[in-house]
Design a protein around this motif. Structure first.
Motif, PDB file in Angstrom:
ATOM      1  N   TYR A  91     -10.254  49.386   0.014  1.00  0.00           N
ATOM      2  CA  TYR A  91      -9.679  48.073   0.292  1.00  0.00           C
ATOM      3  C   TYR A  91     -10.079  47.616   1.690  1.00  0.00           C
ATOM      4  O   TYR A  91     -10.112  48.407   2.634  1.00  0.00           O
ATOM      5  CB  TYR A  91      -8.156  48.129   0.216  1.00  0.00           C
ATOM      6  N   ALA A 133     -12.800  44.258  -6.428  1.00  0.00           N
ATOM      7  CA  ALA A 133     -13.215  43.521  -5.232  1.00  0.00           C
ATOM      8  C   ALA A 133     -14.654  43.029  -5.380  1.00  0.00           C
ATOM      9  O   ALA A 133     -15.505  43.726  -5.948  1.00  0.00           O
ATOM     10  CB  ALA A 133     -13.089  44.396  -3.994  1.00  0.00           C
ATOM     11  N   PRO A 164      -4.279  42.761   1.235  1.00  0.00           N
ATOM     12  CA  PRO A 164      -3.936  43.419  -0.040  1.00  0.00           C
ATOM     13  C   PRO A 164      -2.619  44.191   0.047  1.00  0.00           C
ATOM     14  O   PRO A 164      -2.523  45.348  -0.373  1.00  0.00           O
ATOM     15  CB  PRO A 164      -5.120  44.345  -0.268  1.00  0.00           C
ATOM     16  N   CYS A 193      -7.097  46.768  -8.938  1.00  0.00           N
ATOM     17  CA  CYS A 193      -7.836  45.623  -8.403  1.00  0.00           C
ATOM     18  C   CYS A 193      -9.337  45.817  -8.493  1.00  0.00           C
ATOM     19  O   CYS A 193      -9.840  46.938  -8.526  1.00  0.00           O
ATOM     20  CB  CYS A 193      -7.461  45.392  -6.936  1.00  0.00           C
ATOM     21  N   TYR A 234      -9.173  39.645   3.011  1.00  0.00           N
ATOM     22  CA  TYR A 234     -10.164  39.099   2.085  1.00  0.00           C
ATOM     23  C   TYR A 234     -10.313  37.597   2.263  1.00  0.00           C
ATOM     24  O   TYR A 234      -9.438  36.926   2.821  1.00  0.00           O
ATOM     25  CB  TYR A 234      -9.753  39.397   0.636  1.00  0.00           C
ATOM     26  N   ALA A 236     -11.395  48.587  -6.789  1.00  0.00           N
ATOM     27  CA  ALA A 236     -10.880  48.830  -5.440  1.00  0.00           C
ATOM     28  C   ALA A 236      -9.950  50.040  -5.445  1.00  0.00           C
ATOM     29  O   ALA A 236      -9.044  50.127  -6.274  1.00  0.00           O
ATOM     30  CB  ALA A 236     -10.129  47.605  -4.928  1.00  0.00           C
ATOM     31  N   LEU A 281     -10.559  39.475  -3.923  1.00  0.00           N
ATOM     32  CA  LEU A 281      -9.829  40.571  -4.548  1.00  0.00           C
ATOM     33  C   LEU A 281      -9.090  40.034  -5.772  1.00  0.00           C
ATOM     34  O   LEU A 281      -8.340  39.066  -5.675  1.00  0.00           O
ATOM     35  CB  LEU A 281      -8.832  41.184  -3.565  1.00  0.00           C
TER      36      LEU A 281
END
Length: 249
Positions: A216, A52, A240, A50, A220, A84, A122
């Motif tokens: 993380y 972010a 997440p 991921c 989000y 992330a 994200l």
């Protein structure tokens, strides 16, 4: 010849200064030609993961790029996103006309300590598969991050290892920078000795990107996951859960 080559260096053909592999993304960077050796970097996102962003994407143009699978990388650059959990960088060092010894690769954070993790948007890609790689690890939550011999290890790699380069010899490195608690931007600098003299050469970040990693966030403003057909779709859950083992889900 390579002296006790970095545990993560037994990798060939990573596309660093040569042909690129599908697992890597972005154009490779390279050190100035005046340096006694060249070092280039490429970000590896082949195993999914991921990215972010600090803010929630609100621009219709940016949302369209994400949903349709357009130039998502440009959206990430505009919003100064960070990988992330983990950032994997593939590095190549190639010797010049004279032998030399790499004594360490320093990690120089832009801030004295981690900032809060990015919690705006994200973006998560599906894994591209491939074999797992042995890598060096660095904990960017640490006040003074250094390269370690492996994930969870307390042994500093360059306390016991160096890399010796013969003229024209090439060495490939794969290093993972991890963050769980905060976000951090940093630089990489190679320290070397040649003919008894010490020197440093910076490692430019892959073209169009920067060295940055964030832990993380618990939640989000928006979470998007990659679609097999390209593009991203908005998740209903703003946590997440699928990507962070520590997420309170």
């Amino acid at each position: 010849m390579i002296g006790a080559v970095l545990t993560a260096l037994a990798l060939n053909g990573l596309g660093l200064g040569g042909e690129s592999e599908p697992a890597a993304t972005g154009s490779p960077s390279a050190s100035p030609p005046s340096a006694p050796f060249t070092v280039s970097a490429r970000q590896d996102v082949g195993d999914g993961g991921c990215t972010a962003l600090e803010d929630r994407i609100s621009s219709p143009r940016d949302r369209a790029e994400i949903v349709t699978g357009g130039d998502v990388a440009a959206v990430v650059r505009r919003h100064r996103g960070a990988r992330a959990g983990e950032l994997t960088a593939e590095l190549t060092i190639e010797g010049g006309t004279q032998p030399l010894t790499i004594t360490s690769i320093a990690i120089e954070p832009e801030q004295p300590g981690p900032a809060p993790p990015f919690a705006g948007t994200l973006l998560c890609e599906a894994s591209a598969g491939g074999e797992p790689k042995i890598q060096l690890y660095a904990d960017l939550d640490s006040s003074r991050p250094v390269f370690l011999t492996g994930k969870g290890s307390a042994d500093r790699y360059f306390d016991e290892h160096v890399v010796t380069l013969a003229p024209g010899e090439q060495v490939n490195l794969s290093a993972t920078f991890v963050a769980a608690k905060g976000s951090r931007e940093f630089r990489l600098v190679v320290h070397y000795v040649q003919n008894g003299k010490q020197g440093v050469v910076p490692v430019p970040a892959p073209s169009g990107s920067r060295y940055a990693v964030t832990g993380y966030a618990a939640e989000y403003g928006a979470v998007y996951s990659g679609s097999p057909n390209g593009g991203f779709r908005r998740e209903d859950d703003s946590r997440p859960c699928r990507w962070s083992p520590a997420a309170p889900c």
